[in-house]
Design an enzyme around this catalytic site. Structure first.
Site, mmCIF file in Angstrom:
data_model
loop_
_atom_site.group_PDB
_atom_site.id
_atom_site.type_symbol
_atom_site.label_atom_id
_atom_site.label_comp_id
_atom_site.label_asym_id
_atom_site.label_seq_id
_atom_site.Cartn_x
_atom_site.Cartn_y
_atom_site.Cartn_z
ATOM 1 N N HIS A 38 -4.536 2.671 1.230
ATOM 2 C CA HIS A 38 -5.879 1.968 1.837
ATOM 3 C C HIS A 38 -5.615 1.259 3.401
ATOM 4 O O HIS A 38 -6.694 1.208 3.911
ATOM 5 C CB HIS A 38 -6.856 1.039 0.747
ATOM 6 C CG HIS A 38 -5.928 -0.301 0.823
ATOM 7 N ND1 HIS A 38 -5.101 -0.991 0.035
ATOM 8 C CD2 HIS A 38 -6.265 -1.528 1.780
ATOM 9 C CE1 HIS A 38 -4.811 -2.096 -0.054
ATOM 10 N NE2 HIS A 38 -5.440 -2.421 1.177
ATOM 11 N N ASP B 294 -2.264 4.028 -4.586
ATOM 12 C CA ASP B 294 -2.495 3.440 -3.350
ATOM 13 C C ASP B 294 -1.275 3.051 -2.800
ATOM 14 O O ASP B 294 -0.393 1.905 -2.624
ATOM 15 C CB ASP B 294 -3.266 2.083 -3.579
ATOM 16 C CG ASP B 294 -3.699 1.202 -2.340
ATOM 17 O OD1 ASP B 294 -3.730 1.984 -1.248
ATOM 18 O OD2 ASP B 294 -4.099 0.392 -2.398
ATOM 19 N N GLY C 95 -5.116 -9.073 4.384
ATOM 20 C CA GLY C 95 -4.191 -8.903 5.357
ATOM 21 C C GLY C 95 -2.852 -8.925 5.072
ATOM 22 O O GLY C 95 -1.810 -8.265 5.638
ATOM 23 N N SER D 166 -2.041 -6.923 2.389
ATOM 24 C CA SER D 166 -2.143 -5.174 1.729
ATOM 25 C C SER D 166 -1.045 -4.552 2.509
ATOM 26 O O SER D 166 -0.641 -4.612 3.547
ATOM 27 C CB SER D 166 -3.357 -4.582 2.252
ATOM 28 O OG SER D 166 -4.471 -4.924 1.284
ATOM 29 N N GLY D 167 -0.469 -3.609 1.756
ATOM 30 C CA GLY D 167 0.747 -2.796 2.100
ATOM 31 C C GLY D 167 2.119 -3.405 1.952
ATOM 32 O O GLY D 167 3.148 -2.920 2.251
#
Length: 267
Positions: free
Chosen positions: A69, A118, A216, A218-219
């Site tokens: 995402h 994801d 923020g 994320s990942g």
């Protein structure tokens, strides 16, 4: 089924030792604290058109792992030229080195509606020279084959990122860290009114909330220590708000994607 040769290729991240952190054994993002500079040397920042958007982790000198995402907008993968990766930073914008992205590789079955699969990879335009970066950059270890069937429920994990320190807040300029226990997928599903938390996901939370990844982050990586090294079990994916009671953080379960990573990496 994972090809042993492919698995060997991705587990040997580089000649540099993987999963070795700098600084204290544990510090204690929401409810966490600032890490010491370069304590988590695999943590990287992702910028799109010059603005920080997500975190990620170094898996070898040429590849970064993040969330699908983070690289998609309105169902479309964004061009590699729009991204930069900040390596070896503690404070955004004032430390580290930027790398251009040569190729963006989201999972082909990423489902933005249900946040399935994801996960994504970046291939960097130039490799990271770990010897030149000193102790500021180092790859994370990917799970070993013996860890694939282990649940890790109850184990304390560490999540790091530059995300907001409260729901609706501002991006943190300094890398934050927080420790959160891993919970079962069954319990996680119950917390989300039996929404189907699948095998490709892993959850972490305190019952009372208070500590969590947030916007923020994320990942970024969810890691656990095993025999003195850190292994990445999760990629920060989604949750209902940040650090709310009864709303676990949901992460992409890395052990389910080792064969996918192996197929996508080329040298």
């Amino acid at each position: 089924m994972i090809d042993p040769k492919q698995l060997s290729k991705i587990l040997v991240a580089s000649s540099c030792n993987c999963g070795i952190k700098n600084g204290p054994s544990f510090g204690l993002i929401v409810g966490g604290e600032e890490s010491t500079p370069n304590e988590w040397p695999w943590a990287i920042g992702i910028y799109r058109y010059g603005s920080f958007i997500c975190g990620g982790s170094i898996i070898n000198e040429r590849y970064i792992m993040t969330a699908a995402h983070c690289v998609s907008r309105n169902g479309q993968t964004q061009p590699a030229s729009s991204f930069q990766v900040l390596v070896g930073a503690h404070t955004l914008g004032s430390s580290g080195k930027y790398f251009k992205v040569e190729r963006v590789i989201p999972h082909e079955n990423y489902d933005q509606n249900y946040m399935q699969n994801d996960i994504a990879l970046f291939r960097l335009s130039t490799p990271i020279n770990f010897s030149q970066m000193g102790n500021t950059a180092r790859p994370i270890c990917l799970p070993s084959s013996s860890m694939i069937m282990k649940s890790f429920v109850g184990q304390i994990s560490t999540v790091v990122g530059w995300g907001t320190t409260r729901e609706g807040g501002q991006i943190s300029q300094k890398l934050q860290q927080v420790q959160i226990p891993i919970i079962s997928n069954e319990k996680c599903s119950q917390k989300y009114n039996r929404m189907n938390i699948r095998m490709g996901q892993i959850c972490a939370a305190y019952e009372e909330g208070g500590r969590d990844s947030c916007q923020g982050d994320s990942g970024g990586s969810l890691t656990v220590p095993v025999n003195g090294k850190y292994y990445q079990l999760g990629v920060v994916s989604w949750g209902s708000g940040c650090a709310r009671p009864g709303a676990p953080g949901v992460y992409t379960r890395v052990t389910n994607y080792l064969s996918w990573i192996a197929r996508k990496i080329s040298y």
